[in-house]
Design a protein around this motif. Sequence first.
Motif, PDB file in Angstrom:
ATOM      1  N   VAL A  27      32.441  92.460  48.118  1.00  0.00           N
ATOM      2  CA  VAL A  27      32.731  91.724  49.356  1.00  0.00           C
ATOM      3  C   VAL A  27      31.442  91.617  50.139  1.00  0.00           C
ATOM      4  CG1 VAL A  27      34.095  91.691  51.483  1.00  0.00           C
ATOM      5  CG2 VAL A  27      35.079  92.631  49.383  1.00  0.00           C
ATOM      6  N   VAL A  33      35.137  87.550  49.124  1.00  0.00           N
ATOM      7  CA  VAL A  33      35.067  88.214  47.820  1.00  0.00           C
ATOM      8  C   VAL A  33      34.073  87.462  46.938  1.00  0.00           C
ATOM      9  CG1 VAL A  33      36.349  88.918  45.773  1.00  0.00           C
ATOM     10  CG2 VAL A  33      37.428  89.022  48.031  1.00  0.00           C
ATOM     11  N   TRP A  36      34.885  90.166  41.110  1.00  0.00           N
ATOM     12  CA  TRP A  36      36.265  90.567  40.786  1.00  0.00           C
ATOM     13  C   TRP A  36      36.288  91.007  39.330  1.00  0.00           C
ATOM     14  CZ3 TRP A  36      40.149  91.699  43.784  1.00  0.00           C
ATOM     15  CH2 TRP A  36      41.453  91.739  43.303  1.00  0.00           C
ATOM     16  N   ALA A  56      38.715  88.491  51.828  1.00  0.00           N
ATOM     17  CA  ALA A  56      39.326  89.690  51.274  1.00  0.00           C
ATOM     18  C   ALA A  56      40.586  90.081  52.018  1.00  0.00           C
ATOM     19  CB  ALA A  56      38.314  90.833  51.300  1.00  0.00           C
TER      20      ALA A  56
END
Length: 815
Positions: A27, A33, A36, A56
Amino acid sequence: MDMENADPLGNGLDQFPDQVTSATAVVDAGGIVTGWSSAAQRLLGYPYEDVVGRPAARLLGGNADAVVRFSAVLEGRGGPTPLRHQDGHHMDAELRAYASLDREGNAQWLIVATSPQQPRPHREPRPHEDKATTEEAFAQSDLPVMIYDAELRALRGSAGATRALGLTEEQIRGRRVTDILPPHICTTVEEGMRRVFETGEPERFDVHGRPRRGAHDRYWAVSVSPLRNPAGQVRHVQLIALDVTQQHQARERLVLLNDVSAQVGSTLDVMRTAQEMADVAVGRLADFISIDLLDGLFRGVEPRPSATGSVALRRAAQRSVLPGTPEAVIRPGEVDYYPESTPPARCLDTGRSSLHRTLDEAIESWQVADPARAAKVRDFGMHSIMVIPLRARGITLGVAVLVRHRRRDSFDEDDLLLAEEIAARTAVAVDNARRFTRERTTALALQRSLLPQRLAAQEAAEVAYRYLPARSRAGLGGDWFDVIPLSGARVALVVGDVVGHGLRASATMGRLRTAVRTLADVDLPPEELLVHLDDLITHLRAEEEVATGPELEIVTDLIATCLYLVYDPVSRRCAAAGAGHPPPAVVTPDGKAEFIDLPVGPPLGVGGLPFEAVEWEVPRGSLLVLYTDGLVEVPEHDVGRGMALLRRRLEHPAHSLEATCDDLVQSLLPAQPSDDVALLIARTRALGAGQVATWDVPSDPAAVADARDKVARRLADWGLHEVVFTTELVVSELVTNAIRYGTPPVQLRLIRDTALICEVSDGSSTAPHMRRARMFDEGGRGLLLVAQFAERWGTRHRTGGKSIWAEIGLQDEWS
């Protein structure tokens, strides 16, 4: 990914999450974001494309309490936080945040989520004892290891590093290389570390110097390698320095010994060989070296050192790292005397080397006995000395003294062994040079004794010559020359060359020269004389084949070349024949030079082929040039080119014969000729009509009285009254014998030269012989009287008859 809490030394890295097995998200500072993981997708059900690039906050549980808890996570306070699954239900997960910077330097967080239903992935923490052991191992490592940051400042240093630098780790930490090491080492090391930071590739290089003040010079093999963080970025560099001084010194010793083998002994000269050793050793092993040899070596004799008293040694070579070799007390070639108690004298006596400091008792007593050397020791700060014998084949030839005064390191036992090996190899080369000098001196003495010590007196030609012995390792050759007075005021000029080198060639040359003089005395024509020489070579070869044994190692291929030339000053004609020899050159008074076209005869010793002679007339004052192939055949060019150069130089002869010889030698030969050279130049003279009288004598005994009268009148015209009686007696006997025992025509000739020559010729080839007459014999006394009153007499055969001649001295010894 550049993690702030990543420690290059390993502190805390066991707490860092496993990015492969943990559910993680990245983040940025705006709450968006940017990363991932697949584990995060399995935990919350959101695929990568539905999350990355979005806030986020949409992943949180949707209440204010979730936002507060997430903010606490970012501030470093972890704990259970409600999250929203893709299917809409809420779940609690334990979150941990790790702050870092992105590629542009902006703040970002790595969020790690652990579901309460699943065990939180983590690495088992290492026991405290393991961490302590690892830290102790680094701190106590004998290997010099340093850790530097991006600003090239020291972070850590091992025990080996602190010991080498003479500093504690606290004193090292935070300092750059330039604050610790000498400048030339700093530049190399820091440039290497910068390159590692830039390229990320390890480097290795060598440095040389003193790591701290007062330390000895050392050689180091330095390795610089990168230390990366978990993101793969180089944050620090590790420097490891291996002390390779001993390996370097061993390599240097091997290189030095190899150079000694390659460079020492390149010539067979005693002083040059010793100087080659000094040139190789100074600067690499010693700061000053002197090499003294027993005086007899320079003459090639067997060395015999004095058993008692001071030892006299001649300085063969010396060298210093300082210009002009100021440490020396004598110059090369001078003799120095070492007292009996000094290390060089003991070394020469015992044949053993020794290692000294200047404070040693032996050196101090030497300085007391030799004030001049003591002053040099003080002036130049000499502190370490080696005295090494030069021994070869069980004989001590001399002594080498090696000194250090510029190097701070003293000689050690390894240096002594190295110096002994160098001296041993040099001694063999010196002994080889000594043996060569002895053999060459012996051969040269033999050869010069076999060559003419002075040329015989004759008036047919003015003569000059040069003989140059070879300077090659093959030794002296068999070149020779001679000038032989002949009957009738003639002269024979001879040059020859025995194939090969050494004593055998010189001895063969002497035998051939003696044979030529013997054959010349019987007035053989040139071609017949060469035939007899060829037979002599054949007999010599047969004798050597019988005498040859394995221990003699005699080569039996005796071959020689020869040129025999006869000049008659009365007729001004030359007759010459050659056996495999270069032709003579003739230079007329007008400066024209040409080579005589002699028939090509085989070398002496080949056998089976005849020799031919040619005759030609030369003007008064012409030059006859005879030479061996060493004058025209040199490594720089072949015989044809050499003869062309010789002809060109002869077309502009110098003002004298001696100067012409010097000019030919200097212009045609290298400084060190590889073959012997014999050069013979003769300027022809001619006897005028007033010096020769010729009469035809009738074949009648009554003509003897008329012959005596004619001779008496001619001698009166020449003013030679003191030899009239002797000449009349000789002429009477020779003419009587020619009329009685010979055949017509009979001819009488008088030649006025340095002696008075009487010749009587007739058509018979039968030669008279002198014998002792008995009491009542009527004949047999004529030639005995001629032999008593004449200085020389003999018979000369010619085409169609013979000539009996006698020489009468112009200074009558009975007057």
